[in-house]
Design a protein around this motif. Sequence first.
Motif, PDB file in Angstrom:
ATOM      1  N   LEU A  69      22.303 -22.034 -21.898  1.00 33.38           N
ATOM      2  CA  LEU A  69      22.029 -22.487 -20.502  1.00 33.38           C
ATOM      3  C   LEU A  69      22.164 -23.827 -20.405  1.00 33.38           C
TER       4      LEU A  69
ATOM      5  N   TRP B  60      25.960 -25.105 -20.366  1.00 32.85           N
ATOM      6  CA  TRP B  60      26.286 -24.671 -19.216  1.00 32.85           C
ATOM      7  C   TRP B  60      25.986 -25.608 -17.955  1.00 32.85           C
TER       8      TRP B  60
ATOM      9  N   LEU C   5      25.570 -21.554  -8.840  1.00 31.20           N
ATOM     10  CA  LEU C   5      25.440 -21.404 -10.544  1.00 31.20           C
ATOM     11  C   LEU C   5      24.409 -22.320 -11.049  1.00 31.20           C
TER      12      LEU C   5
ATOM     13  N   ARG D 235      21.105 -20.858 -10.468  1.00 32.28           N
ATOM     14  CA  ARG D 235      20.888 -19.615 -11.276  1.00 32.28           C
ATOM     15  C   ARG D 235      20.357 -20.056 -12.624  1.00 32.28           C
ATOM     16  N   ILE D 236      21.149 -20.969 -12.984  1.00 31.94           N
ATOM     17  CA  ILE D 236      20.877 -21.684 -14.501  1.00 31.94           C
ATOM     18  C   ILE D 236      19.496 -22.142 -14.539  1.00 31.94           C
TER      19      ILE D 236
ATOM     20  N   GLN E  33      17.047 -19.286 -14.611  1.00 34.88           N
ATOM     21  CA  GLN E  33      17.122 -18.402 -15.961  1.00 34.88           C
ATOM     22  C   GLN E  33      16.446 -19.318 -16.890  1.00 34.88           C
TER      23      GLN E  33
ATOM     24  N   ARG F 281      12.714 -18.689 -16.281  1.00 37.65           N
ATOM     25  CA  ARG F 281      12.323 -17.345 -16.879  1.00 37.65           C
ATOM     26  C   ARG F 281      12.274 -17.406 -18.242  1.00 37.65           C
TER      27      ARG F 281
END
Lengths: 186, 688
Positions: free
Chosen positions: B432, B435, B600, B603-604, B607, B610
């Motif tokens: 992650l 990215w 994106l 979202r990264i 995540q 999380r």
Amino acid sequence: MFMINVKCFKSQFLASIKIVFLAMTLVFGAASQAQQTNDEQTLAEKLQQLKKDVIALNRDLFVLEEDLLFPSSTQLVVYLSMDVGNYFNLDSVELKLDDVSVTHYLYTEKQQAALVKGGVQKLHLANIAQGEHVLTAFFLGKGPHEREYKRATSFTFTKSADAKMLELQIVDVTANQQPEFKVIEL
Amino acid sequence: MLLMLLPVYVGAQTREHQQTSDASRLEKWYQQVLFAYYQDDLDGALLQYSLLEHYYPQGLQQLPASLYLHPSEPELLKASISLTRGLEDQAAEIFSRLLANYGLPEKRTAAWFSLGLSYYQQGQWSKAYEAFSHIDAKEALSYLDTSTQDQLIYLRVQLANQHALGGQAIQWQQQLSADSIYHYYLSYNQALTYLALGQTEQAIELLQQLVSVPEDGLQELLPNWLRPFADEQSEAEYMAKQQEVLAIQDRVNLTLAYTLLQQGKSHEAYSAFSRIRREGLDGDAALLGYGWAAAKGEELQIALGVWQSLMVLPEHSEYSLEAYLAAAYVYEKGFAPRQSVATLQLGVQRFKQTLVELKQASQTIQQSEFIQSLAHNYSALKPSIELPAFTAQRGATDDLLLTRLVQSAGLQKNTRNQLAALQQSQMIKQQLNEWQQRLSHFSLMLDERQEQRVERAKNMLQARIFEKLSFLQNRRDKLAEQLAAAQQQQDGTSLMSIAHQQSQARLSTAQTRLSAINQQKNALQEPVLNTEYDARLRRIQGILSWQANEAFAANSWQAQQALHQLDTEIVNTAEQQRRLLAMLAQRPDYAQQRQRVAQLLSRIEEQLARNQDLQQQLVAKVSAQLELSVSQFKSKVQGYVVQAQLALVRLNDQALQQNQNELGAESKVIPADIGRPPALEPQARQQP
């Protein structure tokens, strides 16, 4: 007083036996506590969900990357596939686009096997201008009877506003027991 | 009619071409999945699957038949890969949907087995039980090799026992092949159950049966259990399994020996202990027990030697620590109370040192970094079955005590699963972060593109549009002027064609030349040229004028049209220029792409959060597990301290009493046997 000591030794020794048994019971894990198992399960499920989301994220990133770096108006994709592969063992491929070398790829044994089993490799992805272009592919490897084999094939194509996809095919021709190299437009 | 049908035909051909193209692109996606899969790049294969389904949502059901043996194969392959990458639920969903009617029972059986095994390894017993229930006994016999069949039966027995289905477990066990190693496991488990129920005699009998397997013990089973290895990896696997078998043998002997010792059968225990390998995981436990067996058999020297070898071990284990207490006991039993006191004092020092180190270990365990590095170095070789419970994690840390604690906690499947999960979570985090970095590059790239685009538009505008407009304007002005003059003079010559204009020019030249010749002839007093020349020129002039007058109306109209056309072109160019200027005025922004990048990124981040949360939970769990090991060991060491101190008090008390007795003996007549210390009473000390 002495008896206390004996009891101490005795209890300690028994305790050590119990520990061994406890360890063995844990090893062969008949049943762990329900709560712990539930927690474990929840964590495992969370991890699974996270993995799934990460794969989806990776996909979207890949799509975005392709859209940004290789928009369809300029995109050229060249695939490579092999059919059977009895008459040719691929070592490397060189691609020239309009007489300019754009890719030189060496194949590992695993990759060769993957191609023979039906896999297709995305060999080249690039941006080119719209109009007429010439793609030339040079194939190096072992041909029939383990002889060094070098072949080339050329293909002229016209790039339009849509993404252009070409496939380099290496096909066994049983009639003359030779490999055949060709380029097709998808 | 044919012309009317042509567009329909062309449309149909285009659609057909589009469909063929789509089909071949879909095929290429799937073949890229295969390319990754055949190279064991399972993450790559899953990504390709994901992309395929993104572009072609129903694509897996539309693949050409030449790519598979069975229509369900592409999806089942996805399920298998998902299973290998730890996406059991995704795999289970596909298996449940497709396998019920799958035409190839061989693959169906293998798939359910893999899924059940995966659940079992994670400790999800109910799901494992459910997955195995899909395997038909006959199909298992037909399609699984013998060792896999035995493994399946073993797992089923274990699960049946957990679900309190003892009868079913026995039935399953009877189906094991005669030379299966799982007989050994299940018998051993049965012996443990007997012990837990207090049925010691039955347990001993069973354990003795297990150790009475010929001299080489389980080694004999190995050839049937493992396939001969063909490469280095297989050889390493074989060696690992062999070590595993030896470890099991040690464990059976250890259990038997301690049970016999508890039953007072020290001689039999002695031989059972002696069968255990010193270098094995149970070597220290065996050595401690061996000493007890020797002590019970009055072999005090042997017992002392064994325990002293344990005492000098640098590792603080319950065996090396207990050896101090045991050695003190032997010294006391051998009429050496001073050595006993000295050993106990040494023991107390070491116990206290151990407690200090345990405190440090406890602090280390609380640190998230320690657990993270433990997981990072965790060699998560997925066990084929729970055999590797014997191979505890070694070399996790340089600290011997911590290593032992990690080993102790690592014996538990939960801890191993948690460490493996933490390791995967670390890898996800790394991915992650990479990215995130890449997306920041995309933002920069969009900024650069924006600037380039502005620059390009400027260049385009300056280079062409302004030039074109002025050129058109000039042409228009010239044409309008020409037209106005012609209309004013009612002379259509200027509106005539170029050929006409050229003829007119040649005529003018001829007239000028004729006039010049006549003038020169007059000057030389020669007769002028024949009037025919002049007449011819006049006639031609007349013809040209007549043609110009005849075409005047038409040419005027054409010139008007051309003027009108130029006006339109000027208007269009001006409009184009206006649009370009408007575009330049408006800042280009790639809004859509920027939005996608931003989505994106968010979202990264989500995540990552999380993943962080999951990591914290996993770290907390592993830490708690290790902390439990620490506290258990700590309370044990504290117990040793208390025992040693009590023994010291007692020995000192005895010594004091002996001194007093000796002082009293100097003044009194004492019976010969009165000085013997009661501690030497053999009946009292021989019950460990």
